[in-house]
Motif scaffolding. Structure first.
Motif, PDB file in Angstrom:
ATOM      1  N   LEU A   1       0.820  -1.211   0.000  1.00 36.83           N
ATOM      2  CA  LEU A   1       0.000   0.000   0.000  1.00 36.83           C
ATOM      3  C   LEU A   1       0.855   1.263   0.000  1.00 36.83           C
ATOM      4  O   LEU A   1       0.496   2.271  -0.623  1.00 36.83           O
ATOM      5  N   MET A   2       1.986   1.217   0.676  1.00 39.86           N
ATOM      6  CA  MET A   2       2.867   2.392   0.694  1.00 39.86           C
ATOM      7  C   MET A   2       3.395   2.683  -0.705  1.00 39.86           C
ATOM      8  O   MET A   2       3.580   3.840  -1.091  1.00 39.86           O
ATOM      9  N   GLY A   3       3.654   1.634  -1.450  1.00 38.96           N
ATOM     10  CA  GLY A   3       4.133   1.838  -2.815  1.00 38.96           C
ATOM     11  C   GLY A   3       3.070   2.430  -3.715  1.00 38.96           C
ATOM     12  O   GLY A   3       3.379   3.238  -4.601  1.00 38.96           O
ATOM     13  N   ARG A   4       1.823   2.047  -3.514  1.00 32.98           N
ATOM     14  CA  ARG A   4       0.748   2.541  -4.381  1.00 32.98           C
ATOM     15  C   ARG A   4       0.134   3.839  -3.856  1.00 32.98           C
ATOM     16  O   ARG A   4      -0.372   4.634  -4.630  1.00 32.98           O
ATOM     17  N   TYR A   5       0.146   4.003  -2.544  1.00 34.12           N
ATOM     18  CA  TYR A   5      -0.464   5.212  -1.958  1.00 34.12           C
ATOM     19  C   TYR A   5       0.549   5.848  -1.011  1.00 34.12           C
ATOM     20  O   TYR A   5       0.389   5.839   0.218  1.00 34.12           O
ATOM     21  N   PRO A   6       1.645   6.429  -1.526  1.00 31.56           N
ATOM     22  CA  PRO A   6       2.735   6.945  -0.662  1.00 31.56           C
ATOM     23  C   PRO A   6       2.329   8.126   0.207  1.00 31.56           C
ATOM     24  O   PRO A   6       2.938   8.373   1.247  1.00 31.56           O
ATOM     25  N   LYS A   7       1.281   8.871  -0.189  1.00 33.10           N
ATOM     26  CA  LYS A   7       0.898  10.040   0.598  1.00 33.10           C
ATOM     27  C   LYS A   7       0.033   9.665   1.803  1.00 33.10           C
ATOM     28  O   LYS A   7      -0.196  10.487   2.685  1.00 33.10           O
ATOM     29  N   HIS A   8      -0.447   8.426   1.810  1.00 34.77           N
ATOM     30  CA  HIS A   8      -1.342   8.020   2.887  1.00 34.77           C
ATOM     31  C   HIS A   8      -0.550   7.597   4.127  1.00 34.77           C
ATOM     32  O   HIS A   8       0.650   7.317   4.072  1.00 34.77           O
ATOM     33  N   TYR A   9      -1.263   7.500   5.203  1.00 32.58           N
ATOM     34  CA  TYR A   9      -0.702   7.240   6.527  1.00 32.58           C
ATOM     35  C   TYR A   9      -0.652   5.738   6.749  1.00 32.58           C
ATOM     36  O   TYR A   9      -1.674   5.056   6.777  1.00 32.58           O
ATOM     37  N   TRP A  10       0.606   5.212   6.924  1.00 31.19           N
ATOM     38  CA  TRP A  10       0.791   3.773   7.146  1.00 31.19           C
ATOM     39  C   TRP A  10       1.694   3.585   8.363  1.00 31.19           C
ATOM     40  O   TRP A  10       2.896   3.455   8.252  1.00 31.19           O
ATOM     41  N   PRO A  11       1.101   3.552   9.568  1.00 27.76           N
ATOM     42  CA  PRO A  11       1.899   3.486  10.796  1.00 27.76           C
ATOM     43  C   PRO A  11       2.550   2.112  10.985  1.00 27.76           C
ATOM     44  O   PRO A  11       2.097   1.120  10.404  1.00 27.76           O
ATOM     45  N   ASP A  12       3.569   2.089  11.824  1.00 29.76           N
ATOM     46  CA  ASP A  12       4.233   0.815  12.106  1.00 29.76           C
ATOM     47  C   ASP A  12       3.432  -0.009  13.099  1.00 29.76           C
ATOM     48  O   ASP A  12       3.465  -1.245  13.065  1.00 29.76           O
ATOM     49  N   ASP A  13       2.686   0.670  14.014  1.00 28.87           N
ATOM     50  CA  ASP A  13       1.887  -0.063  15.011  1.00 28.87           C
ATOM     51  C   ASP A  13       0.417   0.292  14.798  1.00 28.87           C
ATOM     52  O   ASP A  13      -0.078   1.283  15.343  1.00 28.87           O
ATOM     53  N   PRO A  14      -0.297  -0.494  13.999  1.00 28.34           N
ATOM     54  CA  PRO A  14      -1.701  -0.136  13.678  1.00 28.34           C
ATOM     55  C   PRO A  14      -2.617  -0.203  14.899  1.00 28.34           C
ATOM     56  O   PRO A  14      -3.654   0.457  14.927  1.00 28.34           O
ATOM     57  N   THR A  15      -2.252  -0.966  15.940  1.00 25.17           N
ATOM     58  CA  THR A  15      -3.162  -1.118  17.075  1.00 25.17           C
ATOM     59  C   THR A  15      -3.181   0.118  17.969  1.00 25.17           C
ATOM     60  O   THR A  15      -4.098   0.281  18.775  1.00 25.17           O
ATOM     61  N   SER A  16      -2.116   1.000  17.837  1.00 26.52           N
ATOM     62  CA  SER A  16      -2.064   2.216  18.649  1.00 26.52           C
ATOM     63  C   SER A  16      -2.142   3.459  17.785  1.00 26.52           C
ATOM     64  O   SER A  16      -2.064   4.583  18.306  1.00 26.52           O
ATOM     65  N   ALA A  17      -2.268   3.280  16.462  1.00 26.69           N
ATOM     66  CA  ALA A  17      -2.288   4.420  15.553  1.00 26.69           C
ATOM     67  C   ALA A  17      -3.658   5.091  15.572  1.00 26.69           C
ATOM     68  O   ALA A  17      -4.655   4.530  16.032  1.00 26.69           O
ATOM     69  N   ILE A  18      -3.660   6.306  15.054  1.00 30.02           N
ATOM     70  CA  ILE A  18      -4.904   7.085  15.002  1.00 30.02           C
ATOM     71  C   ILE A  18      -5.686   6.658  13.759  1.00 30.02           C
ATOM     72  O   ILE A  18      -5.177   6.720  12.633  1.00 30.02           O
ATOM     73  N   PRO A  19      -6.895   6.212  13.917  1.00 26.23           N
ATOM     74  CA  PRO A  19      -7.708   5.849  12.745  1.00 26.23           C
ATOM     75  C   PRO A  19      -8.118   7.097  11.971  1.00 26.23           C
ATOM     76  O   PRO A  19      -8.275   8.178  12.544  1.00 26.23           O
ATOM     77  N   THR A  20      -8.282   6.928  10.660  1.00 26.48           N
ATOM     78  CA  THR A  20      -8.662   8.082   9.855  1.00 26.48           C
ATOM     79  C   THR A  20      -9.416   7.644   8.618  1.00 26.48           C
ATOM     80  O   THR A  20      -9.192   6.560   8.073  1.00 26.48           O
ATOM     81  N   SER A  21     -10.277   8.522   8.173  1.00 24.18           N
ATOM     82  CA  SER A  21     -10.971   8.300   6.896  1.00 24.18           C
ATOM     83  C   SER A  21     -10.394   9.219   5.840  1.00 24.18           C
ATOM     84  O   SER A  21     -10.889   9.266   4.711  1.00 24.18           O
ATOM     85  N   ARG A  22      -9.331   9.974   6.216  1.00 26.00           N
ATOM     86  CA  ARG A  22      -8.684  10.918   5.299  1.00 26.00           C
ATOM     87  C   ARG A  22      -7.358  10.332   4.835  1.00 26.00           C
ATOM     88  O   ARG A  22      -7.005   9.207   5.172  1.00 26.00           O
ATOM     89  N   VAL A  23      -6.600  11.113   4.092  1.00 29.65           N
ATOM     90  CA  VAL A  23      -5.290  10.654   3.625  1.00 29.65           C
ATOM     91  C   VAL A  23      -4.377  10.452   4.827  1.00 29.65           C
ATOM     92  O   VAL A  23      -3.685   9.450   4.936  1.00 29.65           O
ATOM     93  N   ARG A  24      -4.408  11.429   5.727  1.00 33.55           N
ATOM     94  CA  ARG A  24      -3.643  11.322   6.968  1.00 33.55           C
ATOM     95  C   ARG A  24      -4.527  11.810   8.113  1.00 33.55           C
ATOM     96  O   ARG A  24      -5.425  12.638   7.916  1.00 33.55           O
ATOM     97  N   PRO A  25      -4.252  11.294   9.294  1.00 43.23           N
ATOM     98  CA  PRO A  25      -5.099  11.742  10.419  1.00 43.23           C
ATOM     99  C   PRO A  25      -4.881  13.224  10.710  1.00 43.23           C
ATOM    100  O   PRO A  25      -3.807  13.776  10.508  1.00 43.23           O
ATOM    101  N   LYS A  26      -5.932  13.862  11.181  1.00 38.37           N
ATOM    102  CA  LYS A  26      -5.844  15.271  11.525  1.00 38.37           C
ATOM    103  C   LYS A  26      -5.045  15.413  12.814  1.00 38.37           C
ATOM    104  O   LYS A  26      -5.299  14.702  13.784  1.00 38.37           O
ATOM    105  N   ILE A  27      -4.018  16.303  12.799  1.00 35.63           N
ATOM    106  CA  ILE A  27      -3.141  16.475  13.961  1.00 35.63           C
ATOM    107  C   ILE A  27      -3.914  17.177  15.072  1.00 35.63           C
ATOM    108  O   ILE A  27      -4.516  18.232  14.871  1.00 35.63           O
ATOM    109  N   GLN A  28      -3.900  16.548  16.203  1.00 34.27           N
ATOM    110  CA  GLN A  28      -4.586  17.129  17.356  1.00 34.27           C
ATOM    111  C   GLN A  28      -3.674  18.185  17.992  1.00 34.27           C
ATOM    112  O   GLN A  28      -2.497  17.934  18.237  1.00 34.27           O
ATOM    113  N   THR A  29      -4.144  19.373  18.245  1.00 35.27           N
ATOM    114  CA  THR A  29      -3.348  20.434  18.891  1.00 35.27           C
ATOM    115  C   THR A  29      -3.920  20.743  20.255  1.00 35.27           C
ATOM    116  O   THR A  29      -5.071  20.445  20.561  1.00 35.27           O
TER     117      THR A  29
END
Length: 834
Positions: free
Chosen positions: A806-834
């Motif tokens: 998926l990283m090769g086909r969708y390089p701009k998207h968010y592909w975390p190393d630990d999916p069980t603790s990553a932020i879920p998103t319906s966008r290209v990348r998760p929205k940064i919480q400030t």
């Protein structure tokens, strides 16, 4: 009186009948049993001057036997010895021996079940097993058991298996005699010929005339073959060597005598005979027999309700009887027109008529006797249940029996006529409307062979022409373009005059021949026919029938078929007459049913309501119904839905999802409604019927809200539980509300982008946590990259391989190393919480 072989066993027979009421006698052809035994028993003390009745299967044999016995006594027929056959009786006050045909015995028994004045009944040639012989013996045994313990019964035959008959007669003694049979040299064909049998017969006749002395007896299946062989022999000049004479049942007595009596000195004759000459009837002077190996027998089909004549190979017993005719006077010769190998496959004996015939006459006779079921009497062979049941149904239709199977007054009147039940009903009904004379003519015409010869005339099938021919030929007129047997025509006229006399009708009372169809309809109500198209008809019984389109009757809207072949899906019509719709309505009103039929019209995809006037399978009138029953319309609409399938209903996306949810919960939990195709079709009356009142077509079905209708199948608590057990959507870690696909009831599917499931460690479940969802994890382009029911295992073992792709086909998207603790998103990348 010269000695005959039967004389040797007369003392034994007399002893047996002095100590037993029943006996069986088996003696070969030519032994003299037919003409010797009645005379020998006439003065027995147990007879006490009562009469002897001797049954013969055929009228010709009955007359011949009576004449022979009368000559033996030096008397005329009608003195000590007489006979009774249909439409011909020669008995007097001194008659002690009556030779009768089997139907006459049935009439006598029905008139007087005790047979007062009769001391002995002889069943001659019982091996032929005619329907009337079996019936006569059954009734005689009943009379003997109930009313006449002193009545004696003697069964005689040349080829009968005596064991079963003796047991039927209460283990009666069996007396066996020897014959006066000379050796017969038998010749077979080297190979079977093709096509018609006539050329082989003609060739054999000339061969026999050249090789042998004496007269020749030729066995042929019917009068058609007799006429063709006769014509062929005359054409080849046989009259220079021998006279050719026919012999069959409907010949006048003078013509019969010409065949039976010896030829004048120095002359030879060739007798062309049907199977009538096999037994009881002796053709004098015969030294050679030519056997075609064929016979014509009636075959009744319960499937069609029709009887047709079939030409079949003779049985082995019949073939032996025929051959034996050549060995009466001395050594003889028999030419069998089949191969010796073919002879190995002949049936041992002829099928008893009771197993293959129309049982309508039998059923009526039993009803008149007071017997509802054949099992109440004693038979050698019990009548087949299917044929007997069909016979009873016809008799009910004719008004001869009531619905309980008991005989009606009309049925008793039918029995007294002595005619076949169809013809008896026809004459009696025709008498009521002044057409009795025409009915008598038709009854005789239908009982005899067709006297029209085949030709090219387009009216061959028309029964009206037969009536006109009988009337005109006897008045000296003719019918242009027709060829027919004048002798048969005149005999029919004479017999119809006698029948008219029996019914008290003047011989000149005829009736319009145009009424043939109506009169015929009384006899054959099940064969009233309606035209489908030129030459094709539908019978009242529901079967199809055809005739050549060139026939003028082929274009009649209605006709009555008197004779059909009963073969195939459409029977061929051989005899018929037209009948009008007005006549049908007037005379068959009680059988005509008026009904409204509301039914689904597949072509129109709608319910149609029509009024029908129907006679059996025939639609006499068809018109629209303006005010059909609403319940009938609803039922027809539901039947249409069942026939077309549930696809005819307006299934929306919402109703499909609702139904799939119900299928899911029904699969996992008891007590929930089954909404499968099979279940819904089977229960349309309960779940859909309340909502289709007033609807008539597929187009109007579009108004239905199927989701709401299906929801009404649920109890109140089930409606509340449905959303908890089988929710329509589930909220995923990204916060999106994703629909659940319940298309496969045991594997509900959640199709969701892989990134929206980050942070969720276990597979989500429904059905109160019992059923894991099948996850279709999608790429950013909504294409499946993994299908799993074990999300934890996917994160642990498979995700990293999928991530590389998926990283090769969708390089701009968010592909975390630990999916069980990553932020879920319906966008290209998760929205940064400030």
């Amino acid at each position: 009186m010269h000695n005959l072989p039967i004389d040797e066993i007369l003392p034994e027979l007399k002893t047996a009948l002095r100590s037993n009421v029943n006996a069986v006698l088996v003696a070969p052809p030519g032994s003299g049993k037919t003409t010797r035994i009645p005379l020998a028993l006439m003065n027995e003390s147990w007879l006490n001057s009562r009469r002897i009745l001797m049954l013969e299967p055929r009228r010709l044999a009955a007359r011949a036997a009576a004449r022979y016995m009368a000559r033996t006594l030096g008397e005329q027929v009608g003195e000590t010895v007489g006979y009774r056959v249909r439409m011909d009786t020669r008995v007097g006050p001194r008659t002690r021996i009556e030779v009768i045909t089997e139907g006459v015995l049935t009439r006598m028994l029905q008139a007087d079940q005790a047979l007062d004045g009769v001391g002995l009944i002889i069943f001659d040639e019982f091996h032929e097993r005619s329907l009337h012989a079996d019936l006569g013996l059954a009734l005689a045994l009943e009379s003997q058991a109930v009313l006449r313990e002193d009545l004696r019964l003697l069964v005689m035959s040349a080829t009968l298996d005596a064991g079963p008959v003796a047991r039927l007669l209460g283990n009666a003694p069996v007396i066996t005699g020897r014959g006066q049979a000379f050796p017969v040299d038998t010749h077979y064909l080297a190979r079977r010929g093709e096509g018609r049998i006539e050329p082989a017969v003609i060739s054999a006749v000339f061969k026999a005339l050249a090789s042998n002395t004496g007269d020749i007896l030729v066995f042929l299946p019917g009068t058609g073959e007799i006429n063709r062989v006769h014509a062929g022999l005359i054409e080849l000049g046989i009259e220079q060597q021998a006279r050719v004479v026919p012999l069959y049942g409907n010949l006048p007595p003078a013509a019969q005598d010409l065949a039976i009596l010896p030829s004048p000195p120095g002359q030879r004759k060739v007798v062309l005979a049907t199977s009538i000459a096999e037994t009881s009837l002796t053709v004098e002077g015969v030294r050679t027999v030519i056997d075609s190996g064929l016979m014509r027998v009636p075959r009744y089909s319960p499937r069609t309700g029709l009887t047709r004549l079939e030409t079949v190979p003779v049985s082995q017993a019949a073939a032996d009887q025929r051959r034996g005719r050549a060995g009466r006077l001395g050594p003889g010769v028999c030419y069998r027109l089949w191969t010796e190998h073919d002879g190995m496959y002949l049936e041992p004996s002829t099928t008893p008529e009771i197993l293959a015939a129309d049982l309508t006459p039998l059923a009526l006779e039993l009803a008149a006797w007071g017997v509802a079921r054949p099992e109440q009497l004693q038979w050698l062979d019990l009548p087949p249940e299917a044929s007997f049941g069909q016979a009873r149904e016809l008799l009910i239709k004719l008004g001869a029996l009531d619905t309980n199977g008991s005989i009606t007054p009309h049925g008793r009147h039918m029995v007294q006529t002595g005619l076949h039940p169809r013809l008896a009903h026809m004459v009696l009904k025709a008498l009521e409307i002044g057409l009795g004379g025409l009915a008598c003519e038709l009854a005789v015409i239908l009982s005899d062979r067709d006297f029209f010869r085949s030709g090219d005339n387009l009216l061959d099938v028309d029964l009206r022409l037969r009536v006109e021919a009988v009337r005109r030929i006897c008045a000296g007129g003719m019918i242009a373009g027709q060829s027919f047997d004048i002798g048969v025509c005149r005999r029919i006229r004479a017999e119809s005059d006698r029948l008219k006399q029996d019914f008290g009708i003047e011989s000149n009372c005829q009736g319009d021949a145009e009424a043939c169809g109506l009169v015929l309809a009384f006899a054959y109500p099940d064969r009233i026919s309606q035209q489908r198209e030129a030459g094709r008809f539908l019978l009242e019984s529901g079967r199809g029938a055809i005739m050549a389109k060139e026939q003028l009757l082929a274009h009649m809207p209605y006709l009555v078929a008197a004779e059909l072949d009963g073969q195939g899906s459409e029977s061929r019509i051989f005899l018929a007459a037209p009948v009008s719709l007005d006549e049908i309505r007037q005379h068959f009103q009680q059988q005509i049913v008026t009904e409204t039929i509301v039914a689904w019209d597949r072509a129109a995809q709608a319910v149609r309501a029509r009024n029908y006037e129907r006679l059996g399978a025939l639609i006499l009138k068809d018109s629209p119904c303006t005010h059909p029953n609403p319940a009938a319309i609803a039922a027809a609409l539901l039947a249409g839905i069942a026939r077309e399938g549930l696809g005819i209903l307006p299934w929306t996306r919402a109703s499909i999802q609702f139904r799939n949810r119900l299928l899911f919960i029904h699969h996992w939990e008891k007590g929930w409604p089954d909404v499968s195709d099979e279940a819904l079709v089977a229960t349309l009356d309960s779940w859909l019927a309340p909502y289709v009142y007033g609807l008539t077509s597929r187009a109007e079905l579009e108004r239905l809200n199927l989701a709401a209708i299906l929801e009404d199948m649920l109890a109140w608590d089930q409606r509340r539980e449905l959303d908890e057990y089988a929710p329509t959507h589930i909220i995923v870690p990204s916060g999106q509300r994703i629909p659940i696909d319940y298309t496969v009831p045991d594997r509900p599917v959640l199709a969701v982008k892989l990134q929206e499931m980050f942070g969720l460690k276990e597979t989500p479940c429904i059905a109160h946590g019992k059923v894991p969802l099948t996850l279709h994890l999608l790429s950013p382009a909504q294409r499946p990259v993994q299908v799993t029911q074990d999300l934890a295992n996917f994160w642990r073992n498979t995700y990293f391989e999928v991530k590389k792709d998926l990283m090769g086909r969708y390089p701009k998207h968010y592909w975390p190393d630990d999916p069980t603790s990553a932020i879920p998103t319906s966008r290209v990348r998760p929205k940064i919480q400030t």
